[in-house]
Design a protein around this motif. Structure first.
Motif, short mmCIF file in Angstrom:
data_model
loop_
_atom_site.label_atom_id
_atom_site.label_comp_id
_atom_site.label_asym_id
_atom_site.label_seq_id
_atom_site.Cartn_x
_atom_site.Cartn_y
_atom_site.Cartn_z
N THR A 4 52.34 -56.95 -12.54
CA THR A 4 52.32 -55.63 -13.19
C THR A 4 52.38 -54.56 -12.12
OG1 THR A 4 51.05 -56.45 -15.06
CG2 THR A 4 50.99 -54.08 -14.66
N ASN A 136 48.44 -57.05 -9.46
CA ASN A 136 48.57 -55.72 -10.06
C ASN A 136 48.76 -54.70 -8.94
OD1 ASN A 136 48.13 -56.62 -12.76
ND2 ASN A 136 45.96 -56.81 -12.28
N SER A 174 56.46 -54.54 -15.94
CA SER A 174 55.99 -55.87 -15.57
C SER A 174 57.17 -56.80 -15.36
CB SER A 174 55.05 -56.43 -16.63
OG SER A 174 55.71 -56.55 -17.86
N GLU A 183 56.53 -51.35 -20.11
CA GLU A 183 55.43 -51.43 -21.08
C GLU A 183 55.06 -50.05 -21.62
OE1 GLU A 183 54.66 -54.46 -21.81
OE2 GLU A 183 55.67 -55.39 -20.10
#
Length: 192
Positions: A4, A136, A174, A183
């Motif tokens: 992500t 992340n 992502s 997203e």
């Protein structure tokens, strides 16, 4: 495995407040811009844990990234030249209205071609997802640069020419098994 990336536009600068577009000029954050970075870090902290923060080296992005990093207690920010803002050529420092009046055909002398911006932003995204696979990642960059990337990832459905990204907005993308998806984009609820 999913990676992500949260693409953060830097906080407000004096030029943003005046409605002047800034390309590679090194304009600092306003007090409001610094506060936006704090609010951004508080929201990101509630959302998930973050493994790495990367940033454009321009002061407005650098300071935004450092404020976020300090709050999230991450490793030092990694500065990448490819996250820098699009070179706007001689239009830098003008308002959108001035640019439309002076360059009605959209051809601005010295402006970095959109394809170049998309290539370097995509290269950075690919590098980050290979180097930090499954993690992340926060990337602090600039309105035109992030918009160019969103346009590429969405086949032109969003991004450049479709919207103006707000200061300190969040854009989540992502990568799942080599396929990119957007997203959320131009998210600013955390600033209210």
């Amino acid at each position: 495995m999913e990676t992500t990336v949260c693409l953060v536009r830097h906080g407000e600068t004096e030029w943003n407040a005046l409605g002047k577009l800034q390309g590679r000029e090194d304009v600092d954050l306003t007090a409001r811009g610094a506060e936006q970075a704090v609010l951004t870090s508080k929201y990101l902290e509630r959302r998930t844990s973050w493994d790495v923060i990367m940033s454009s080296p321009l002061t407005r992005a650098k300071k935004t990234a450092e404020i976020i990093s300090d709050h999230l207690h991450t490793d030092p920010v990694i500065f990448l030249d490819d996250l820098i803002e699009r070179d706007l050529g001689i239009a830098s420092g003008m308002s959108r209205a001035e640019i439309a009046e002076r360059f009605p055909d959209g051809e601005i002398p010295g402006q970095e071609p959109l394809a170049f911006v998309q290539t370097r932003m995509m290269k950075t995204l690919e590098y980050a997802t290979q180097r930090y696979s499954g993690q992340n990642i926060i990337m602090v960059s600039h309105g035109a640069a992030i918009n160019a990337l969103l346009s590429q990832l969405s086949d032109g459905k969003i991004g450049t020419g479709k919207m103006i990204l707000q200061n300190a907005c969040l854009n989540f993308v992502s990568n799942h098994d080599g396929k990119w998806s957007i997203e959320m984009y131009n998210f600013t609820n955390h600033l209210e």
